[in-house]
Structure formats: structure tokens, C-alpha cells
Write a protein that holds these residues in place. Structure first.
Motif, mmCIF file in Angstrom:
data_model
loop_
_atom_site.group_PDB
_atom_site.id
_atom_site.type_symbol
_atom_site.label_atom_id
_atom_site.label_comp_id
_atom_site.label_asym_id
_atom_site.label_seq_id
_atom_site.Cartn_x
_atom_site.Cartn_y
_atom_site.Cartn_z
ATOM 1 N N TRP A 164 36.513 22.299 -13.753
ATOM 2 C CA TRP A 164 37.207 22.451 -12.484
ATOM 3 C C TRP A 164 38.525 23.163 -12.699
ATOM 4 O O TRP A 164 39.163 23.008 -13.732
ATOM 5 N N CYS A 165 38.919 23.924 -11.706
ATOM 6 C CA CYS A 165 40.128 24.738 -11.799
ATOM 7 C C CYS A 165 40.761 24.811 -10.411
ATOM 8 O O CYS A 165 40.049 24.970 -9.415
ATOM 9 N N ARG A 166 42.062 24.725 -10.340
ATOM 10 C CA ARG A 166 42.734 24.909 -9.042
ATOM 11 C C ARG A 166 42.484 26.324 -8.535
ATOM 12 O O ARG A 166 42.464 27.276 -9.312
ATOM 13 N N GLY A 167 42.314 26.456 -7.229
ATOM 14 C CA GLY A 167 42.052 27.758 -6.629
ATOM 15 C C GLY A 167 43.113 28.790 -6.952
ATOM 16 O O GLY A 167 42.800 29.949 -7.242
ATOM 17 N N GLU A 168 44.378 28.394 -6.936
ATOM 18 C CA GLU A 168 45.456 29.339 -7.227
ATOM 19 C C GLU A 168 45.391 29.802 -8.683
ATOM 20 O O GLU A 168 45.619 30.970 -8.983
ATOM 21 N N VAL A 169 45.062 28.880 -9.581
ATOM 22 C CA VAL A 169 44.920 29.243 -10.989
ATOM 23 C C VAL A 169 43.755 30.221 -11.143
ATOM 24 O O VAL A 169 43.870 31.237 -11.830
ATOM 25 N N LEU A 170 42.648 29.933 -10.478
ATOM 26 C CA LEU A 170 41.483 30.814 -10.535
ATOM 27 C C LEU A 170 41.830 32.210 -10.036
ATOM 28 O O LEU A 170 41.475 33.207 -10.667
ATOM 29 N N SER B 13 39.065 36.674 -3.879
ATOM 30 C CA SER B 13 39.401 36.743 -2.454
ATOM 31 C C SER B 13 38.949 35.485 -1.727
ATOM 32 O O SER B 13 39.684 34.944 -0.900
ATOM 33 N N ALA B 14 37.768 35.004 -2.018
ATOM 34 C CA ALA B 14 37.241 33.807 -1.358
ATOM 35 C C ALA B 14 38.061 32.573 -1.715
ATOM 36 O O ALA B 14 38.253 31.687 -0.876
ATOM 37 N N ALA B 15 38.570 32.495 -2.942
ATOM 38 C CA ALA B 15 39.338 31.329 -3.375
ATOM 39 C C ALA B 15 40.645 31.197 -2.593
ATOM 40 O O ALA B 15 41.199 30.104 -2.494
ATOM 41 N N LYS B 16 41.105 32.274 -2.015
ATOM 42 C CA LYS B 16 42.330 32.230 -1.219
ATOM 43 C C LYS B 16 42.127 31.428 0.062
ATOM 44 O O LYS B 16 43.052 30.831 0.587
ATOM 45 N N TYR B 17 40.898 31.396 0.549
ATOM 46 C CA TYR B 17 40.625 30.767 1.839
ATOM 47 C C TYR B 17 39.858 29.459 1.738
ATOM 48 O O TYR B 17 39.578 28.828 2.743
ATOM 49 N N GLY B 18 39.507 29.049 0.560
ATOM 50 C CA GLY B 18 38.774 27.810 0.398
ATOM 51 C C GLY B 18 38.128 27.748 -0.967
ATOM 52 O O GLY B 18 38.411 28.559 -1.842
ATOM 53 N N GLN C 145 46.217 30.604 -19.175
ATOM 54 C CA GLN C 145 45.693 30.686 -20.540
ATOM 55 C C GLN C 145 44.706 29.553 -20.796
ATOM 56 O O GLN C 145 43.670 29.748 -21.420
ATOM 57 N N ARG C 146 45.018 28.352 -20.301
ATOM 58 C CA ARG C 146 44.117 27.217 -20.474
ATOM 59 C C ARG C 146 42.774 27.483 -19.805
ATOM 60 O O ARG C 146 41.723 27.225 -20.390
ATOM 61 N N ALA C 147 42.794 28.012 -18.594
ATOM 62 C CA ALA C 147 41.540 28.326 -17.904
ATOM 63 C C ALA C 147 40.739 29.348 -18.699
ATOM 64 O O ALA C 147 39.518 29.216 -18.851
ATOM 65 N N ASN C 148 41.411 30.357 -19.237
ATOM 66 C CA ASN C 148 40.726 31.383 -20.014
ATOM 67 C C ASN C 148 40.132 30.788 -21.292
ATOM 68 O O ASN C 148 39.000 31.099 -21.664
ATOM 69 N N TYR D 46 45.726 19.841 -15.148
ATOM 70 C CA TYR D 46 46.324 20.993 -14.488
ATOM 71 C C TYR D 46 47.595 20.566 -13.778
ATOM 72 O O TYR D 46 47.701 19.449 -13.291
ATOM 73 N N TRP D 47 48.536 21.492 -13.720
ATOM 74 C CA TRP D 47 49.791 21.198 -13.048
ATOM 75 C C TRP D 47 49.554 20.861 -11.590
ATOM 76 O O TRP D 47 48.583 21.287 -10.972
#
Length: 126
Positions: free
Chosen positions: A13-19, A52-57, A93-96, A117-118
Motif C-alpha cells: 500500500w502507498c499513499r496516493g500523493e506518494v504514488l 492522473s487517476a491517483a489525484k482524484y481517488g 525512495q521507500r516506495a521505489n 508512511y508519513w
């Protein structure tokens, strides 16, 4: 909002903003990537759509959409290692790094896990 990054029924799992930031880094690295494998330009288009999709949901990133055999898997790992050499925020970097482990097959499981995650406040600098 959280997003799931998946490769062959395993992921994290990853926060949308991080993604979104991580994918932006992948797109930037992809534009400069020497001798890209044939699947990479298509993958970059798919990743951009996910960004782009992660920006909206919620938007999930599935590496197996473009990485379908062992050669592509090895090429994807090399590409992600290149992305990891960029100057990335530690959380990106962690996500990568998690993605490299995922594509290598070292990260298994579909159950949600706490990945430290922060918080949104820390990510946004508030």
C-alpha cells in the motif's frame, strides 16, 4: 487516499500523493532512459494515467500490465534501480525500493500492512 502497487498477486500500500510523486519521477527517468526496452514507452503511458487517476481517488498500479515475462521483469528492475539513483524524497525512495523488491519477487502478500508512511501533515510539511 491509499493505492495498491501490485505485481502478480503481491504488493504494498502507498499513499496516493506518494504514488503520484514516485510515478512523476519514473516518467522523468523514462524520458532520459538510454535504449529503453520496447515495453517501457507503453508502460510510461499507463503509469502516467495512473498518476492522473491517483489525484482524484484510489488508483492501483499493476506492474504486470506491461511486465509479462522474465526479461521484462529484469528490465523493469534495472529501470527502477535507475529511478532510485535520482534525488528522491525518502518516502518516495521507500516506495521505489519496495517496488524493486516486489518485482524481484522478494515481497509477497496482499494483506494490508503498516509501512510507516508519513502522515499527510508530515508529507505536506505542516
Amino acid at each position: 487516499m491509499t493505492c495498491f502497487v501490485e505485481f502478480h498477486a503481491a504488493g504494498f500500500w502507498c499513499r496516493g500523493e506518494v504514488l503520484r510523486v514516485w510515478i512523476a519521477e519514473m516518467l522523468a527517468a523514462g524520458k532520459k532512459y538510454p535504449n529503453p526496452p520496447p515495453w517501457l514507452p507503453t508502460a510510461l503511458g499507463y503509469w502516467d494515467a495512473i498518476r492522473s487517476a491517483a489525484k482524484y481517488g484510489r488508483a492501483d498500479l499493476r506492474f504486470e500490465v506491461n511486465v509479462t515475462n522474465q526479461q521484462q521483469q529484469n528490465e523493469c528492475i534495472q529501470f527502477l534501480e535507475t529511478v532510485g539513483r535520482r534525488k528522491l524524497d525518502p518516502i518516495v525512495q521507500r516506495a521505489n525500493t519496495l517496488a524493486i523488491s516486489l518485482v524481484r519477487g522478494d515481497l509477497a502478500g496482499m494483506a494490508p500492512t503498516v509501512l510507516e508512511y508519513w502522515s499527510n501533515e508530515e508529507w505536506l510539511g505542516n
